[in-house]
Design a protein around this motif. Structure first.
Motif, PDB file in Angstrom:
ATOM      1  N   LEU A  99      40.550  48.412  55.899  1.00  0.00           N
ATOM      2  CA  LEU A  99      41.332  47.290  55.597  1.00  0.00           C
ATOM      3  C   LEU A  99      40.571  46.126  55.222  1.00  0.00           C
ATOM      4  CD1 LEU A  99      43.720  45.930  56.532  1.00  0.00           C
ATOM      5  CD2 LEU A  99      42.983  45.549  58.694  1.00  0.00           C
ATOM      6  N   ALA A 100      39.294  46.077  55.533  1.00  0.00           N
ATOM      7  CA  ALA A 100      38.591  45.015  54.778  1.00  0.00           C
ATOM      8  C   ALA A 100      38.236  45.067  53.306  1.00  0.00           C
ATOM      9  CB  ALA A 100      37.130  44.871  55.350  1.00  0.00           C
ATOM     10  N   PHE A 101      38.207  46.464  52.788  1.00  0.00           N
ATOM     11  CA  PHE A 101      38.075  46.591  51.287  1.00  0.00           C
ATOM     12  C   PHE A 101      39.300  46.360  50.323  1.00  0.00           C
ATOM     13  CE2 PHE A 101      38.378  49.559  47.810  1.00  0.00           C
ATOM     14  CZ  PHE A 101      37.385  49.052  47.054  1.00  0.00           C
ATOM     15  N   GLN A 102      40.334  46.737  51.269  1.00  0.00           N
ATOM     16  CA  GLN A 102      41.833  46.255  50.821  1.00  0.00           C
ATOM     17  C   GLN A 102      42.124  44.772  50.733  1.00  0.00           C
ATOM     18  OE1 GLN A 102      44.823  48.115  53.067  1.00  0.00           O
ATOM     19  NE2 GLN A 102      43.802  50.097  52.965  1.00  0.00           N
ATOM     20  N   GLU A 103      41.579  44.142  51.726  1.00  0.00           N
ATOM     21  CA  GLU A 103      41.763  42.505  51.769  1.00  0.00           C
ATOM     22  C   GLU A 103      41.152  41.988  50.757  1.00  0.00           C
ATOM     23  OE1 GLU A 103      44.143  40.788  53.153  1.00  0.00           O
ATOM     24  OE2 GLU A 103      45.206  42.522  54.211  1.00  0.00           O
ATOM     25  N   LEU A 104      39.725  42.428  50.489  1.00  0.00           N
ATOM     26  CA  LEU A 104      38.883  41.927  49.556  1.00  0.00           C
ATOM     27  C   LEU A 104      39.286  41.973  48.134  1.00  0.00           C
ATOM     28  CD1 LEU A 104      35.383  43.135  50.650  1.00  0.00           C
ATOM     29  CD2 LEU A 104      36.115  40.604  50.490  1.00  0.00           C
ATOM     30  N   ILE A 105      40.033  43.295  47.891  1.00  0.00           N
ATOM     31  CA  ILE A 105      40.766  43.397  46.698  1.00  0.00           C
ATOM     32  C   ILE A 105      41.848  42.641  46.395  1.00  0.00           C
ATOM     33  CG2 ILE A 105      42.235  45.178  45.314  1.00  0.00           C
ATOM     34  CD1 ILE A 105      39.352  45.850  45.305  1.00  0.00           C
ATOM     35  N   LEU A 106      42.719  41.940  47.349  1.00  0.00           N
ATOM     36  CA  LEU A 106      43.862  41.475  47.242  1.00  0.00           C
ATOM     37  C   LEU A 106      43.181  39.760  47.071  1.00  0.00           C
ATOM     38  CD1 LEU A 106      46.126  42.613  50.140  1.00  0.00           C
ATOM     39  CD2 LEU A 106      46.690  42.920  47.674  1.00  0.00           C
ATOM     40  N   ALA A 107      42.261  39.759  47.778  1.00  0.00           N
ATOM     41  CA  ALA A 107      41.757  38.111  47.383  1.00  0.00           C
ATOM     42  C   ALA A 107      41.053  37.955  45.941  1.00  0.00           C
ATOM     43  CB  ALA A 107      40.442  37.864  48.428  1.00  0.00           C
ATOM     44  N   ALA A 108      40.387  39.115  45.475  1.00  0.00           N
ATOM     45  CA  ALA A 108      39.873  38.842  44.242  1.00  0.00           C
ATOM     46  C   ALA A 108      41.195  38.977  43.241  1.00  0.00           C
ATOM     47  CB  ALA A 108      38.851  40.074  43.723  1.00  0.00           C
ATOM     48  N   ARG A 109      42.177  39.842  43.186  1.00  0.00           N
ATOM     49  CA  ARG A 109      43.306  39.630  42.520  1.00  0.00           C
ATOM     50  C   ARG A 109      44.034  38.391  42.609  1.00  0.00           C
ATOM     51  NH1 ARG A 109      46.057  45.735  43.901  1.00  0.00           N
ATOM     52  NH2 ARG A 109      44.313  46.864  42.755  1.00  0.00           N
ATOM     53  N   ALA A 110      44.117  37.743  43.738  1.00  0.00           N
ATOM     54  CA  ALA A 110      44.945  36.549  43.890  1.00  0.00           C
ATOM     55  C   ALA A 110      44.074  35.361  43.201  1.00  0.00           C
ATOM     56  CB  ALA A 110      45.173  36.198  45.241  1.00  0.00           C
ATOM     57  N   GLU A 111      42.745  35.456  43.241  1.00  0.00           N
ATOM     58  CA  GLU A 111      42.050  34.311  42.651  1.00  0.00           C
ATOM     59  C   GLU A 111      40.965  34.875  41.705  1.00  0.00           C
ATOM     60  OE1 GLU A 111      39.225  30.566  44.166  1.00  0.00           O
ATOM     61  OE2 GLU A 111      40.833  31.625  45.484  1.00  0.00           O
ATOM     62  N   PRO A 112      41.405  35.525  40.436  1.00  0.00           N
ATOM     63  CA  PRO A 112      40.329  35.899  39.671  1.00  0.00           C
ATOM     64  C   PRO A 112      39.041  35.453  39.243  1.00  0.00           C
ATOM     65  CG  PRO A 112      42.440  35.959  38.253  1.00  0.00           C
ATOM     66  CD  PRO A 112      42.760  35.460  39.810  1.00  0.00           C
ATOM     67  N   GLY A 113      39.240  34.114  39.264  1.00  0.00           N
ATOM     68  CA  GLY A 113      38.022  33.188  38.746  1.00  0.00           C
ATOM     69  C   GLY A 113      37.125  32.763  40.005  1.00  0.00           C
ATOM     70  N   ASN A 114      37.214  33.397  41.015  1.00  0.00           N
ATOM     71  CA  ASN A 114      36.242  33.353  42.107  1.00  0.00           C
ATOM     72  C   ASN A 114      35.400  34.332  42.145  1.00  0.00           C
ATOM     73  OD1 ASN A 114      35.189  33.179  44.778  1.00  0.00           O
ATOM     74  ND2 ASN A 114      36.731  31.970  45.153  1.00  0.00           N
ATOM     75  N   ALA A 115      34.036  33.927  41.542  1.00  0.00           N
ATOM     76  CA  ALA A 115      32.732  34.869  41.528  1.00  0.00           C
ATOM     77  C   ALA A 115      32.529  35.047  42.837  1.00  0.00           C
ATOM     78  CB  ALA A 115      31.721  34.237  40.780  1.00  0.00           C
ATOM     79  N   GLY A 116      32.817  34.579  43.994  1.00  0.00           N
ATOM     80  CA  GLY A 116      32.089  35.059  45.322  1.00  0.00           C
ATOM     81  C   GLY A 116      33.187  36.326  45.780  1.00  0.00           C
ATOM     82  N   PHE A 117      34.372  36.239  45.577  1.00  0.00           N
ATOM     83  CA  PHE A 117      35.294  37.377  46.035  1.00  0.00           C
ATOM     84  C   PHE A 117      34.716  38.536  45.201  1.00  0.00           C
ATOM     85  CE2 PHE A 117      38.941  34.423  47.101  1.00  0.00           C
ATOM     86  CZ  PHE A 117      38.199  34.018  48.116  1.00  0.00           C
ATOM     87  N   LEU A 118      34.711  38.388  43.957  1.00  0.00           N
ATOM     88  CA  LEU A 118      34.141  39.657  42.996  1.00  0.00           C
ATOM     89  C   LEU A 118      32.957  40.257  43.525  1.00  0.00           C
ATOM     90  CD1 LEU A 118      35.300  38.264  39.464  1.00  0.00           C
ATOM     91  CD2 LEU A 118      36.335  40.101  40.792  1.00  0.00           C
ATOM     92  N   MET A 119      31.989  39.342  44.133  1.00  0.00           N
ATOM     93  CA  MET A 119      30.703  39.704  44.408  1.00  0.00           C
ATOM     94  C   MET A 119      30.837  40.552  45.904  1.00  0.00           C
ATOM     95  SD  MET A 119      28.285  36.513  43.680  1.00  0.00           S
ATOM     96  CE  MET A 119      27.030  37.134  44.429  1.00  0.00           C
ATOM     97  N   ARG A 120      31.755  40.147  46.588  1.00  0.00           N
ATOM     98  CA  ARG A 120      32.044  40.847  47.914  1.00  0.00           C
ATOM     99  C   ARG A 120      32.710  42.200  47.580  1.00  0.00           C
ATOM    100  NH1 ARG A 120      34.706  37.175  52.407  1.00  0.00           N
ATOM    101  NH2 ARG A 120      34.453  39.290  53.599  1.00  0.00           N
ATOM    102  N   VAL A 121      33.474  42.055  46.572  1.00  0.00           N
ATOM    103  CA  VAL A 121      34.074  43.653  46.132  1.00  0.00           C
ATOM    104  C   VAL A 121      33.223  44.440  45.584  1.00  0.00           C
ATOM    105  CG1 VAL A 121      35.888  44.575  44.449  1.00  0.00           C
ATOM    106  CG2 VAL A 121      36.671  42.510  45.801  1.00  0.00           C
ATOM    107  N   ALA A 122      32.292  43.989  44.884  1.00  0.00           N
ATOM    108  CA  ALA A 122      31.274  44.712  44.254  1.00  0.00           C
ATOM    109  C   ALA A 122      30.237  45.577  45.159  1.00  0.00           C
ATOM    110  CB  ALA A 122      30.527  43.850  43.045  1.00  0.00           C
ATOM    111  N   GLU A 123      30.007  44.458  46.307  1.00  0.00           N
ATOM    112  CA  GLU A 123      29.244  44.963  47.318  1.00  0.00           C
ATOM    113  C   GLU A 123      29.942  46.221  48.089  1.00  0.00           C
ATOM    114  OE1 GLU A 123      25.889  45.831  49.720  1.00  0.00           O
ATOM    115  OE2 GLU A 123      26.016  44.438  47.809  1.00  0.00           O
ATOM    116  N   ALA A 124      31.462  46.047  48.178  1.00  0.00           N
ATOM    117  CA  ALA A 124      31.900  46.938  48.829  1.00  0.00           C
ATOM    118  C   ALA A 124      31.904  48.251  48.167  1.00  0.00           C
ATOM    119  CB  ALA A 124      33.224  46.747  49.165  1.00  0.00           C
ATOM    120  N   TYR A 125      32.166  48.313  46.583  1.00  0.00           N
ATOM    121  CA  TYR A 125      32.046  49.386  45.879  1.00  0.00           C
ATOM    122  C   TYR A 125      30.522  50.086  46.017  1.00  0.00           C
ATOM    123  CZ  TYR A 125      36.438  48.686  43.490  1.00  0.00           C
ATOM    124  OH  TYR A 125      37.822  48.877  42.918  1.00  0.00           O
ATOM    125  N   ARG A 126      29.443  49.398  45.973  1.00  0.00           N
ATOM    126  CA  ARG A 126      28.301  49.730  46.135  1.00  0.00           C
ATOM    127  C   ARG A 126      27.989  50.545  47.463  1.00  0.00           C
ATOM    128  NH1 ARG A 126      23.228  45.747  44.704  1.00  0.00           N
ATOM    129  NH2 ARG A 126      21.414  47.283  44.850  1.00  0.00           N
TER     130      ARG A 126
END
Length: 681
Positions: free
Chosen positions: A51-78
């Protein structure tokens, strides 16, 4: 979820995880990126990683210019081992104008760790063109030089590994074996620098193990077996990725990290030995140490997972900088299906595909063991008693806040464990007989009786069994201490499951109990009827309606009317008010009893259908119950009369007006009688 309430979810997840989990699983959608980020953080706290991973993806999609959200998504992928998506996500982050330096560093770390040398050099050039400091980009270019492969001399072990007998291999699989129908194979692609493990849906056999020992393949196991048990605990001590990268350009730092990991592993093993365990040390072949502890008989994965959690809490404050600890099994229980394999751990004595180094077994001082199978032939395994003692002693860490990581003197590195029983418990085994409601409920409900016996004899209760005890006994005043006593017998139950106060609301129903623990109710007589409460949903707490009156010792003041402690009558264990403080008069109580008599006795259906034998049994049962209830009411009336007589004798005139009745004390031939006369007569 409303934006104004989303931040409260984090505090709720820490304080009341069950309630937060319910809210998360039932929450609707949100258009606010911050809500998704907060829900992701709460899900991570609760261990709901999907669920955490799904919500991170939604946060990054809703605000694509937010580098902080993208970094958290990348860490989840890692963390999931999906390095390709992790790199792509971080590339998007560094492409945002004004991207934080942490995003650049994270991408450089990922490229260097996965040996993507060309991409790291390109990142350094782009960073220099984008205005990053020359010092940073030069450091990245230095890291982009592939390290020269080193060969480890493991000749002391290779001969004995290849000459292992079939009995040695079978013994090895008995010690290190995991899930029966599947194992894992490690892979590494030197062209791309990528690596990982792939599940192999086959049992692990001695033939495959020989290939592992020869270095042809490298195998791993999933610790949780099909029956939910595991035969080992493994503590994985690793050098962190960042520390490794820093050490590549600093030989002294590299030497210090290796020595720190080796020394700390020896200290951990020594502390485990003082607890009564017999740990086995292993150099993992890549960047750290494994410390193994074996069990006989195999233990539930929940119990060993709990032991691992507590040991990590014990060792974490003393862990040297640059090192990281994990414990296997990482999950308390396995899920069904292919996705329920859980985390794997690499088997010892094989060659790590990334480093090309062989895993080695070590003696208690950390020195190489020349003949590993000679050691494994006599490797002791820990029994129930030592395991339970250790869990009881470590349990005190549940109530301690996590300590800050800081270096300590060697002699204070691992302080002694606290005593297992620092103070007498507020509830003892004898209290199950002295407290009437608990005694009555456990004697008449076979399911609750079995759960108590299981905790005492087997020291185990799964989550659903714990919930049944909480939501039955927990609604009775004395039940709070009783539940906590039973939970104290089961070492893997965490501290937040214990009751702090009596539960509110309604007790759990019998159908819900059968749904939660069918493995018990299917073999127990879980088919009680409750004729005294025909309109109430069935629950074990209705048995309290059958509770016989408490006998009073001769010559003592009846406590019922004076102290307000009448016998139990409510299913949730509530004490009714005393007669002096406004209880119903005897006539009203008798009317209620007559109503119960009419409604409790079963009758045949209107058309004359029904089983006469069953009806007769039901009537007999109802008659016995109501006779006991009538005796209880008679005893209450006698106690109330005695209390009234005692109070009336203190008045100038032994009578009083109460509502529409006159109550007086009459004495005839030395016999005192409380007489109630209506005022209109």
């Amino acid at each position: 979820m409303a934006t104004s309430t989303a931040p409260d979810l984090l505090d709720l997840a820490r304080r009341h995880p069950d309630e937060a989990r319910r809210i998360l699983e039932s929450a609707g959608g949100s258009d606010e990126p911050r809500d998704h980020a907060i829900m992701a953080s709460a899900a991570e706290i609760l261990g709901l990683h999907g669920l955490a991973f799904q919500e991170l993806i939604l946060a990054a999609r809703a605000e694509p210019g937010n580098a902080g959200f993208l970094m958290r998504v990348a860490e989840a992928y890692r963390e999931r081992g999906d390095f390709r998506r992790a790199c792509a996500t971080l590339e998007r982050a560094v492409g945002i104008p004004g991207a934080p330096m942490d995003a650049w560093e994270a991408l450089a770390d990922l490229y260097a760790g996965e040996r993507f040398w060309e991409k790291l050099r390109d990142l350094a050039r782009r960073g220099r063109d984008g205005g990053l400091s020359e010092k940073v980009t030069r450091r990245w270019l230095q890291r982009a030089e592939p390290p020269k492969p080193r060969r480890q001399a493991d000749d002391l072990q290779i001969t004995t590994l290849l000459d292992a007998s079939d009995a040695d291999l079978i013994r090895f699989l008995a010690l290190f074996g995991g899930r029966e129908e599947v194992h894992a194979r490690q892979w590494f692609d030197p062209r791309t620098g990528r690596g990982g493990y792939s599940p192999v849906e086959q049992p692990l056999t001695p033939r495959q193990l020989r290939s592992h020992l020869a270095g042809d393949t490298t195998l791993g196991v999933y610790p949780i077996r099909l029956d939910g048990t595991t035969g080992f605990l493994a503590i994985d001590l690793d050098i962190t990725r960042r520390a490794l990268e820093e050490a590549r350009s600093d030989l002294d730092r590299a030497h210090g990290l290796r020595k720190s990991a080796a020394d700390f592993a020896v200290r951990i093993a020594g502390d485990l030995r003082r607890m009564g365990f017999e740990p086995l040390l292993e150099s993992s072949g890549y960047k750290g140490r494994h410390i193994w502890v074996f069990f006989h008989p195999p233990q539930t994965s929940a119990r060993i997972h709990r032991l691992g959690e507590l040991l990590l809490r014990r060792f974490a404050p003393m862990t040297p900088p640059g090192l990281h600890l994990e414990a296997f099994p990482k999950q308390a229980r396995r899920k069904s299906g292919k996705k329920g394999l859980g985390n794997l751990i690499k088997l010892p004595l094989g060659i790590h595909r990334r480093s090309g180094r062989r895993s080695l077994l070590l003696d208690p001082a950390g020195a190489l063991i020349a003949n590993p199978f000679k050691l494994l032939r006599t490797m002791p395994r820990t029994g129930d008693e030592i395991l339970l003692q250790a869990l009881t002693a470590l349990r005190s860490l549940d109530s301690e806040p996590p300590a800050q990581q800081q270096p300590e003197p060697e002699e204070l590195l691992l302080p002694p464990l606290p005593p297992a029983s620092p103070a007498p418990p507020p509830w003892t085994d004898a209290d199950f007989e002295t407290h009437r409601k608990i005694r009555h409920l456990l004697s008449i409900c076979p399911v609750l009786k079995q759960l108590r016996r299981q905790a005492e004899k087997e020291r185990r209760l799964d989550y659903d069994e714990q919930m049944v005890l909480r939501h039955t006994l927990g609604h009775i005043p004395e039940g709070v201490l009783a539940v906590n006593y039973i939970f104290q017998l089961v070492p893997e139950i965490p501290g937040d499951r214990f009751l702090k106060s009596r539960l509110k609301g309604n007790p759990i129903s019998c159908p819900k109990i059968r749904q939660r623990i069918p493995h018990l109710t299917q073999r127990l007589p879980c088919n009680c009827v409750f004729p005294l409460a025909p309109e109430h949903y069935p629950t074990p707490n209705l048995h309290l309606l059958d509770l016989p009156p408490e006998p009073q010792p001769d010559g003592t003041e009846p406590p019922s009317a004076i102290n307000g402690t009448e016998p139990a009558s409510a299913i949730n264990g509530a004490e009714p008010a005393s007669a002096i403080n406004g209880a119903e008069p005897a006539s009203t109580v008798q009317k209620a009893l007559s109503s119960q008599l009419r409604t409790a006795v079963p009758h045949s259906t209107a058309d004359g259908q029904g089983d006469p034998a069953s009806l007769l049994q039901g009537m007999a049962r109802s008659y016995q119950i109501l006779q006991r209830r009538k005796a209880e009411l008679d005893a209450e009336l006698q106690q109330l009369a005695a209390a009234l007589a005692a109070h009336l004798k203190r008045l100038p005139e032994p009578h009083l007006e109460s509502g529409d009745a006159r109550i007086e004390l009459q004495t005839n031939d030395g016999v005192e009688t409380v007489v109630v006369t209506p005022s209109n007569t």
